[in-house]
Scaffold this motif. Structure first.
Motif, PDB file in Angstrom:
ATOM      1  N   HIS A 102       8.690  21.281 -12.519  1.00 19.47           N
ATOM      2  CA  HIS A 102       9.495  20.657 -13.572  1.00 19.47           C
ATOM      3  C   HIS A 102       9.367  19.131 -13.539  1.00 19.47           C
ATOM      4  CE1 HIS A 102      13.089  19.504 -15.864  1.00 19.47           C
ATOM      5  NE2 HIS A 102      12.972  20.715 -16.436  1.00 19.47           N
ATOM      6  N   TRP A 103       9.196  18.517 -14.729  1.00 17.58           N
ATOM      7  CA  TRP A 103       8.935  17.067 -14.777  1.00 17.58           C
ATOM      8  C   TRP A 103      10.072  16.238 -14.180  1.00 17.58           C
ATOM      9  CZ3 TRP A 103      11.763  13.314 -17.294  1.00 17.58           C
ATOM     10  CH2 TRP A 103      12.758  13.780 -18.154  1.00 17.58           C
ATOM     11  N   PHE A 104      11.344  16.745 -14.250  1.00 15.59           N
ATOM     12  CA  PHE A 104      12.450  15.954 -13.711  1.00 15.59           C
ATOM     13  C   PHE A 104      12.987  16.555 -12.404  1.00 15.59           C
ATOM     14  CE2 PHE A 104      16.959  14.822 -13.279  1.00 15.59           C
ATOM     15  CZ  PHE A 104      16.819  13.445 -13.194  1.00 15.59           C
ATOM     16  N   TRP A 105      13.441  17.838 -12.471  1.00 11.99           N
ATOM     17  CA  TRP A 105      14.030  18.459 -11.280  1.00 11.99           C
ATOM     18  C   TRP A 105      12.998  18.657 -10.170  1.00 11.99           C
ATOM     19  CZ3 TRP A 105      18.732  17.511 -11.094  1.00 11.99           C
ATOM     20  CH2 TRP A 105      19.538  17.539 -12.244  1.00 11.99           C
ATOM     21  N   GLY A 106      11.780  18.903 -10.565  1.00 10.82           N
ATOM     22  CA  GLY A 106      10.692  19.028  -9.572  1.00 10.82           C
ATOM     23  C   GLY A 106      10.562  17.746  -8.781  1.00 10.82           C
ATOM     24  N   ARG A 107      10.579  16.612  -9.520  1.00  8.76           N
ATOM     25  CA  ARG A 107      10.446  15.313  -8.853  1.00  8.76           C
ATOM     26  C   ARG A 107      11.646  15.019  -7.966  1.00  8.76           C
ATOM     27  NH1 ARG A 107       7.368  13.295 -13.737  1.00  8.76           N
ATOM     28  NH2 ARG A 107       5.275  13.047 -12.905  1.00  8.76           N
ATOM     29  N   VAL A 108      12.869  15.412  -8.432  1.00  4.76           N
ATOM     30  CA  VAL A 108      14.076  15.204  -7.632  1.00  4.76           C
ATOM     31  C   VAL A 108      13.953  15.997  -6.332  1.00  4.76           C
ATOM     32  CG1 VAL A 108      16.562  15.700  -7.474  1.00  4.76           C
ATOM     33  CG2 VAL A 108      15.609  14.616  -9.533  1.00  4.76           C
ATOM     34  N   ARG A 109      13.519  17.278  -6.463  1.00  5.03           N
ATOM     35  CA  ARG A 109      13.373  18.111  -5.284  1.00  5.03           C
ATOM     36  C   ARG A 109      12.303  17.549  -4.334  1.00  5.03           C
ATOM     37  NH1 ARG A 109      11.673  23.214  -6.494  1.00  5.03           N
ATOM     38  NH2 ARG A 109      11.972  22.787  -8.702  1.00  5.03           N
ATOM     39  N   TYR A 110      11.228  16.976  -4.933  1.00  3.40           N
ATOM     40  CA  TYR A 110      10.195  16.362  -4.089  1.00  3.40           C
ATOM     41  C   TYR A 110      10.777  15.173  -3.327  1.00  3.40           C
ATOM     42  CZ  TYR A 110       6.142  13.745  -2.569  1.00  3.40           C
ATOM     43  OH  TYR A 110       5.249  13.052  -1.799  1.00  3.40           O
ATOM     44  N   LEU A 111      11.609  14.365  -4.016  1.00  5.40           N
ATOM     45  CA  LEU A 111      12.178  13.151  -3.395  1.00  5.40           C
ATOM     46  C   LEU A 111      13.035  13.465  -2.172  1.00  5.40           C
ATOM     47  CD1 LEU A 111      13.146  10.973  -6.483  1.00  5.40           C
ATOM     48  CD2 LEU A 111      11.525  10.368  -4.677  1.00  5.40           C
ATOM     49  N   VAL A 112      13.697  14.650  -2.185  1.00  5.16           N
ATOM     50  CA  VAL A 112      14.571  14.988  -1.054  1.00  5.16           C
ATOM     51  C   VAL A 112      13.862  15.884  -0.028  1.00  5.16           C
ATOM     52  CG1 VAL A 112      16.703  14.653  -2.349  1.00  5.16           C
ATOM     53  CG2 VAL A 112      15.626  16.917  -2.311  1.00  5.16           C
ATOM     54  N   SER A 113      12.534  16.110  -0.213  1.00  2.00           N
ATOM     55  CA  SER A 113      11.794  16.888   0.788  1.00  2.00           C
ATOM     56  C   SER A 113      11.575  16.013   2.030  1.00  2.00           C
ATOM     57  CB  SER A 113      10.450  17.350   0.235  1.00  2.00           C
ATOM     58  OG  SER A 113       9.592  16.244   0.085  1.00  2.00           O
ATOM     59  N   ALA A 114      11.429  16.658   3.193  1.00  7.33           N
ATOM     60  CA  ALA A 114      11.305  15.947   4.481  1.00  7.33           C
ATOM     61  C   ALA A 114      10.203  14.893   4.456  1.00  7.33           C
ATOM     62  CB  ALA A 114      11.041  16.952   5.605  1.00  7.33           C
ATOM     63  N   SER A 115       9.018  15.271   3.971  1.00  4.16           N
ATOM     64  CA  SER A 115       7.891  14.336   4.044  1.00  4.16           C
ATOM     65  C   SER A 115       8.107  13.143   3.105  1.00  4.16           C
ATOM     66  CB  SER A 115       6.575  15.045   3.724  1.00  4.16           C
ATOM     67  OG  SER A 115       6.518  15.379   2.365  1.00  4.16           O
TER      68      SER A 115
ATOM     69  N   PHE B 286       0.830  -1.203   0.000  1.00  8.34           N
ATOM     70  CA  PHE B 286       0.000   0.000   0.000  1.00  8.34           C
ATOM     71  C   PHE B 286       0.863   1.251   0.000  1.00  8.34           C
ATOM     72  CE2 PHE B 286      -2.425   3.377   1.957  1.00  8.34           C
ATOM     73  CZ  PHE B 286      -3.675   3.258   1.379  1.00  8.34           C
ATOM     74  N   PHE B 287       1.856   1.309   0.938  1.00  6.15           N
ATOM     75  CA  PHE B 287       2.724   2.484   1.046  1.00  6.15           C
ATOM     76  C   PHE B 287       3.567   2.683  -0.219  1.00  6.15           C
ATOM     77  CE2 PHE B 287       2.809   2.035   5.957  1.00  6.15           C
ATOM     78  CZ  PHE B 287       1.666   2.805   6.054  1.00  6.15           C
ATOM     79  N   THR B 288       4.000   1.570  -0.838  1.00  5.69           N
ATOM     80  CA  THR B 288       4.825   1.668  -2.044  1.00  5.69           C
ATOM     81  C   THR B 288       4.024   2.279  -3.185  1.00  5.69           C
ATOM     82  OG1 THR B 288       5.964  -0.321  -1.337  1.00  5.69           O
ATOM     83  CG2 THR B 288       6.351   0.390  -3.598  1.00  5.69           C
ATOM     84  N   ILE B 289       2.807   1.760  -3.380  1.00  7.39           N
ATOM     85  CA  ILE B 289       1.953   2.307  -4.455  1.00  7.39           C
ATOM     86  C   ILE B 289       1.710   3.796  -4.209  1.00  7.39           C
ATOM     87  CG2 ILE B 289      -0.382   2.242  -5.452  1.00  7.39           C
ATOM     88  CD1 ILE B 289      -0.330  -0.833  -4.819  1.00  7.39           C
ATOM     89  N   GLU B 290       1.387   4.121  -2.957  1.00  3.41           N
ATOM     90  CA  GLU B 290       1.125   5.517  -2.601  1.00  3.41           C
ATOM     91  C   GLU B 290       2.369   6.372  -2.850  1.00  3.41           C
ATOM     92  OE1 GLU B 290       1.234   6.275   1.435  1.00  3.41           O
ATOM     93  OE2 GLU B 290       0.847   8.410   1.098  1.00  3.41           O
ATOM     94  N   TYR B 291       3.547   5.812  -2.474  1.00  4.41           N
ATOM     95  CA  TYR B 291       4.812   6.544  -2.657  1.00  4.41           C
ATOM     96  C   TYR B 291       5.060   6.850  -4.137  1.00  4.41           C
ATOM     97  CZ  TYR B 291       9.872   7.454  -2.330  1.00  4.41           C
ATOM     98  OH  TYR B 291      11.107   8.016  -2.392  1.00  4.41           O
ATOM     99  N   LEU B 292       4.874   5.831  -4.989  1.00  5.27           N
ATOM    100  CA  LEU B 292       5.083   6.007  -6.419  1.00  5.27           C
ATOM    101  C   LEU B 292       4.066   6.992  -6.998  1.00  5.27           C
ATOM    102  CD1 LEU B 292       5.817   2.285  -7.380  1.00  5.27           C
ATOM    103  CD2 LEU B 292       7.472   4.160  -7.148  1.00  5.27           C
ATOM    104  N   LEU B 293       2.799   6.885  -6.555  1.00 10.84           N
ATOM    105  CA  LEU B 293       1.767   7.806  -7.027  1.00 10.84           C
ATOM    106  C   LEU B 293       2.114   9.243  -6.673  1.00 10.84           C
ATOM    107  CD1 LEU B 293      -1.678   6.058  -6.344  1.00 10.84           C
ATOM    108  CD2 LEU B 293      -0.738   6.770  -8.550  1.00 10.84           C
ATOM    109  N   ARG B 294       2.612   9.432  -5.432  1.00  8.03           N
ATOM    110  CA  ARG B 294       2.961  10.785  -4.992  1.00  8.03           C
ATOM    111  C   ARG B 294       4.081  11.374  -5.856  1.00  8.03           C
ATOM    112  NH1 ARG B 294       0.478  12.560  -0.190  1.00  8.03           N
ATOM    113  NH2 ARG B 294      -0.245  10.840   1.089  1.00  8.03           N
ATOM    114  N   ILE B 295       5.034  10.513  -6.247  1.00  6.26           N
ATOM    115  CA  ILE B 295       6.130  10.997  -7.112  1.00  6.26           C
ATOM    116  C   ILE B 295       5.572  11.387  -8.482  1.00  6.26           C
ATOM    117  CG2 ILE B 295       8.277  10.346  -8.308  1.00  6.26           C
ATOM    118  CD1 ILE B 295       8.782   8.421  -5.890  1.00  6.26           C
TER     119      ILE B 295
END
Lengths: 269, 269, 269, 269
Positions: free
Chosen positions: B87-100, B67-76
């Motif tokens: 941004h389709w790439f850098w935006g996602r990178v920045r999201y990946l390193v955000s605290a939450s 469940f958490f994995t699917i949710e994690y991938l969906l959030r990305i």
């Protein structure tokens, strides 16, 4: 009949109108009986007193229940005199489920139940219920009402900080379990067991029956105590400020008169 | 495709716009699963429960990670809908390193790692990481955000007082070591070992496993407790005042009247 | 004769008028003797010192009592110089029953009583009374008077919160007794015995001689510590605010300007 | 020569003028050495580390003393550049007896003394003096100066409340001694011995090595804990308020501009 009910109502509920003297006498007697009950409940658990005054305790218990039962029934009868419980049937039902009436009921119910109960375990639990009689005194206690008001006022903040306390307790205890379990598998046997250490460390009680022995565990234990002091500062601060506000709000507003022009200055406190 | 992504984004992030009902249902389910996970993590360390419900625990663990994995991938996938991560790439990178996002990752990562890990020591440490799942609830917890804000606000003062606490801890423990070591060489075996007594005395926990026995040591022990109470008063006071300020700043804005023109000024506190 | 009495009065009571120097010398001697008495009372209970300096202790005790007795009689003689105790007989009677005179009496009375007492138990209790000599110093202590004023000021609130503390102590101890008694019948032997645990848990002292071992008991124990921290926050907060008010009220008066006439108002806080 | 002295002075004392960069580098090195010294002093008491790194510890000790000695002599040489210590002889004497110079001296003195000392007891005491090196860091610590200012500010109130704490400690311990001595003659052996219990109970540390066992003793023990919480609330409250005042006084005064007339409103905080 209705006049008698009205008179009884005035006697039972401390009012400032007619029958004030009789009401005062009745309430003093009631508080005395409740206090004696509390003393009896506390003392009858001491084996020596229980042996020596067994009969006195049971007779006083019998008398108290009779007294409280009559009072309980009278209160149900007269409650309709109160504006809030006017209807002869629904008013009484609503009175029966009110907080103070439930406390009154819990004070007498265990006695009657134990007369018919055959299971000793239930009897023992019901004996515990007798201390609810002490709560009856809250009807008169200014302190009790004040604390109640403070808690009601600051409900949100208290729940907020208590949530955080509980959250930290789980985190701290979980980490400590994984750190100390290999070293002391018997004492730190599970996370719920470690939570007993956690609450004892974070409240700074420190019973000493459980304490970390590994260096990392000791470091975490020290951290837990520091976190605990910080955490419990929050509900403490909330309660103190709530209490101060309540006490202040019951004092008369500060009026001041200018000595030069004689006009009144209302300062907002 | 983009419409689907937008819809998903609205469901995943609690918004007040469209799909509010679906979003609410999803978030309630998520919180429930996180809470159940916390309960499972705590209870599975109790040997009895672990033996009885071993299969239930592992199945629930498996389900949660899926469940958490699917949710994690969906959030990305949907994060680019957010202004901050456009941004389709850098935006996602920045999201990946955000605290939450990191918290979300730590909640699932241990499971996959343990599948390939052969070293049992690492597996045990990774199990501890699972309690990070509990932090996921902080996304919703008002309490957590409030505490975070208080700590951020008072960061400087807290570090200041914590430095002093640490400074005093070293001084007190060093002096106590030189005083008590000759009398109790096994308990007060070194300064780091004495620091365990020091933190326990200064936080007033007092486990009782270590305590001075020489007169001078007892005098120092008493002094340490008094110093400790004074020292921990500082972070406590800071946190209480910070908390009060935060709570107050969310209440009605303070109205004020300008003494020059008499008009009202609404000051944002 | 009357001039001598007046001079003696001025010497005994620290006044700012004539004989100020002599009065100061006398009071410094008196405080020194009281302090030495306190040290002697504390040290004579240490067996080694008692053996070595037995004669010194008893000689100093003898000297102190003679000194205090003469001073006590002189004070009764000169008290009529005080406006409050003007009448030669009733004034002296009223002086004898004043708080400070009673403390003076309790400081010398045990010595004379033990001369005639044959019962050793009473002698031992009377020895305890000698520490009342320490209270004599309160005549001079600014701290003592300040605390006294704070307690008098906040009497109502303190009694209020202490009532609640006592109320909760009975409730918590009663519940704990019924929960822990079956598991530890020797330690949690009765409600009064459990109250020792209760006060130790709620004040977070946690001696560790008694602690719950059942899961429910541990849960209640944690709750008791949290309740205790909250409860004791109230008297603490009251005392702190009272102390702050007292200290502040001795600083410069608050100046204020009347909004109607623009003149200054000096408000006495 | 004088130019060199001035340059050295600028390097040694962190100034904002010339040689700022060099001064910064020097001070960072100094703080690093002090911190490493503290770590070395703490760790060399751990038998394992002492055995393994004995040579490293003694070499680092030797190097530190040489470094501190050169720095100490340089500071004496250059101190006359400071306005306060202008005179070539008396200025230096006055510098030598200043607080920071004495701390510098205490950091190196034990090393030289132990070279000539033959008595091992004195050597051991002098080793303790080495932790004074840690105090050298207070020259840079903002926290240390802040706490110092708070304590200086509130000196009177702190002494006042500490006097009262000490007064109550003697009273409580004396009474407890007379109550518990007959029941536990070994533990409550004298009033000074009972004071160890007293301080442990009143600060709520509660080590558990000593606790009353008689009913009256337990009652007194509970009372002592309650009194202790109240008593220690005072210095705590004083420190918190002093700390808050200090922190507040370093913030810029609140200026506000009326949005209607554009004039400035200076609000007194």
């Amino acid at each position: 009949m209705h006049t008698l009910r009205r008179t009884m109502y005035r006697v039972l509920e401390t009012s400032s109108g007619k029958r004030r003297g009789v009401s005062l006498v009745f309430n003093v007697i009631l508080i005395t009986i409740i206090t004696l009950n509390a003393i009896a409940i506390v003392l009858h658990t001491v084996p020596e007193y229980d042996r020596q005054y067994k009969r006195l305790f049971s007779e006083f218990e019998f008398f108290s229940v009779i007294f409280f039962t009559i009072e309980y029934l009278l209160r149900i009868w007269v409650c309709v005199e109160n504006e809030k419980y006017r209807h002869w049937f629904w008013g009484r039902v609503r009175y029966l489920v009110s907080a103070s009436s439930i406390i009154d009921f819990l004070a007498i119910f265990p006695f009657y139940f134990t007369l018919f109960a055959t299971d000793l375990a239930i009897v023992r639990i019901l004996r515990l219920f007798r201390i609810f009689r002490l709560f009856r005194i809250s009807r008169y206690s200014h302190a009790f009402r004040l604390i109640q008001r403070v808690v009601t006022d600051k409900k949100e903040e208290l729940i907020l900080s208590m949530t955080f306390v509980f959250f930290m307790l789980i985190i701290v205890s979980s980490v400590m379990y994984y750190v100390e379990h290999p070293a002391q598998p018997e004492k730190f046997s599970s996370i719920p067991a470690t939570m007993w250490w956690g609450i004892s460390a974070m409240t700074t009680v420190g019973y000493g029956d459980m304490h970390p022995i590994t260096p990392l565990g000791k470091f975490l234990g020290g951290l837990a105590a520091i976190i605990g002091i910080g955490l419990f500062a929050l509900p403490t601060g909330i309660l103190v400020s709530g209490f101060t506000e309540q006490v202040r709000s019951h004092k008369t507003p500060v009026k001041q008169i200018c000595p030069h022009c004689g006009k009144e200055i209302v300062s907002s406190p």
